[in-house]
Design an enzyme around this catalytic site. Sequence first.
Site, PDB file in Angstrom:
ATOM      1  N   GLU A 174       0.831  -1.216  -0.015  1.00  0.00           N
ATOM      2  CA  GLU A 174       0.038  -0.003   0.043  1.00  0.00           C
ATOM      3  C   GLU A 174       0.896   1.316  -0.034  1.00  0.00           C
ATOM      4  OE1 GLU A 174      -0.832  -2.679   2.096  1.00  0.00           O
ATOM      5  OE2 GLU A 174      -2.763  -3.053   1.190  1.00  0.00           O
ATOM      6  N   HIS A 209     -10.584  -4.841  10.488  1.00  0.00           N
ATOM      7  CA  HIS A 209     -11.351  -4.584   9.120  1.00  0.00           C
ATOM      8  C   HIS A 209     -12.487  -3.946   9.329  1.00  0.00           C
ATOM      9  CE1 HIS A 209      -8.371  -7.656   7.914  1.00  0.00           C
ATOM     10  NE2 HIS A 209      -8.787  -7.393   6.706  1.00  0.00           N
TER      11      HIS A 209
END
Lengths: 329, 325
Positions: free
Chosen positions: B60, B129
């Site tokens: 990322e 998450h």
Amino acid sequence: MAKSDAKKKTQYGPEFLKGLLEGMLLIRRFEEKAAQMYGLRKIGGFCHIYIGQEAIAVGAAAAIDPARDYIMTAYRDHGHALAASMDPKVVMAELYGKITGCSRGKGGSMHLFDVERHFYGGHGIVGAHIPLATGVALKIKYRGEKGVILCFFGDGAVHQGSFHEALNMAGVWKLPVVYICENNWYGMGTDYRRVSAVHDLSSLASSYNMPGKQVDGMDAIAVFENIKEAVAAVRTESQPSLLELRTYRYMGHSMSDPGTYRTKEEILKQKEQDPILILKNKMTADGVLAEDDYQQMDKRCKQAVAEAVDFAEASEMPAIETMYEDVFK
Amino acid sequence: MPVIAYRDALNQAIDEEMARDDRVFLIGEEVALYNGAYKVSRGLHDKYGDRRVIDTPISEEGFTGIGIGAAMAGLRPIVEWMTFNFSIQALDQVINNAAKMRYMSGGQFSVPIVFRGPNGPAEWLSSQHSQALDAIYSHVPGLKVISAATPYDAKGLLKSAIRDDNPVVMMEAELLYGAKGDVPTDEYLIPLGKADIKRPGREVTLITFGKVVHMVLAAAEALAQDGIDAEVIDLRSLRPLDEAAIVASVAKTSRCIVIDEGWPIASVGAYVAWLVSHRCFDRLDAQVELVTSEDIPMPYNHQLELAAQPSVDKILAAVEKVLYL
């Protein structure tokens, strides 16, 4: 390490060699003056001096075509900015924080930029600009251009994830970038051998399917030749690479560094390998440089730096309301 | 008017802007051959190929930084984060590079880039998450931050974001991707920085954004059953914030509740609540209420995770307070 043979007479013309020498001398005199002005509190914050490493920025800049190629570096960026032909006046004015500085007094020593000269900064977070330079390389390839970007960083940066992530993607996508690690032995105060599992940093390239090579970073001609070769591999084979340029900084990490982690003897020994003296001695031996030439050259550099200081001193401070400008386009 | 899913509205926005401008490209994990983890990019790789729809490794920080560098050099990347939870890996790139490059270079560089992906609580995912990170991005000058509640808003806002010359962070929501809504065939843009009155009303202002807009509208319907006329303001843009729309609504209703699915401390909702208290002090008939998620990491158990988030009941309880019922 690719040491150039000091005894071999160089194939390069005197004007080219004088250009390299004067380029290094300008950076040396600029940095000496910047350090002096820092001491006088004309310049503040973090100020990282490039003295000792001049051969790298100058040799590298000579190896590229500024019209189509790009340069990006970290926070020890004065030398690269000058090698990229930025005006010493706007660089010094930026160090002073003046409105006439290249970044209008908002960037300072660590954030020099010149979009026209393809000098893409000047970045302050160790290793975080390596993906940025890789993105510029992606743009070059995306647009079908012929350029290449030289991405400079120190030995401290190679242990950041950003380095490994970016080199991997450049390796996968064959991006037009030459990664140039300026190994000056110390990441701030830490000997790189204490924190690196490998001591040959160029070997890190092997993980990313690209060539890696160690180069004598104190020899401007060796720097020029090796970067020229790496750039040619990009242009002809779309092959990115990693070069480790072995160098040494003569001053502290920044102006606030007392430098207690290394001995005076070590520094003195390294100064025998001064990149300016190496080239000067070689040119003198080859009969292409008279002492008077050198003195004239030095005088011009000192004059340019004195003018840069005068310009910075005479320039206005940014008006307070300018602090709200340049946030959004 | 065609009724399409939120994910397809985003897909249309990306497709139309890629067709319009060759500088626009999509980069991220699984965006190309897999057609997107949430199928937002379905069909785009087939149409535009490897050059413009780029699969990345799971890096990322790396691919976010590559997008920013490409934007500095004149391209207009759309960086897809598989979820905002993973954007935290790239936070340095967004805060230190994208948001500040124009400023630090004295205006020499601009960073026309969109960062987008699903944000906020989903279901049965536990803490790493399932979290709303709007406040983290909204805190940073140099970024624009948008949050779309409907397919119509998603398409119009994303198209404007892609055309904007500054970094724009677009917060979507996993639980919204399947939501359907009207999306016109003709091209339209929704300007950044403009809130939307999702339900006009006279007696109390409910200010919110993103996925929770639907919950707040349900609460407003429940209030209507009791004869209470609530106005629902969807901020749509968290930065810049449409202060005029907020002030105009509260000036009319004199009562305000802010609903934010993020944590309470230093949140977007907390800032908006302060803004209302400050700007509308003389008009308020009650203190401003704030409904947020509980100040805890998200639990896995479904009953617990629902209890940890705003709910219609929590909103109705806040309405009772400001109406002194």
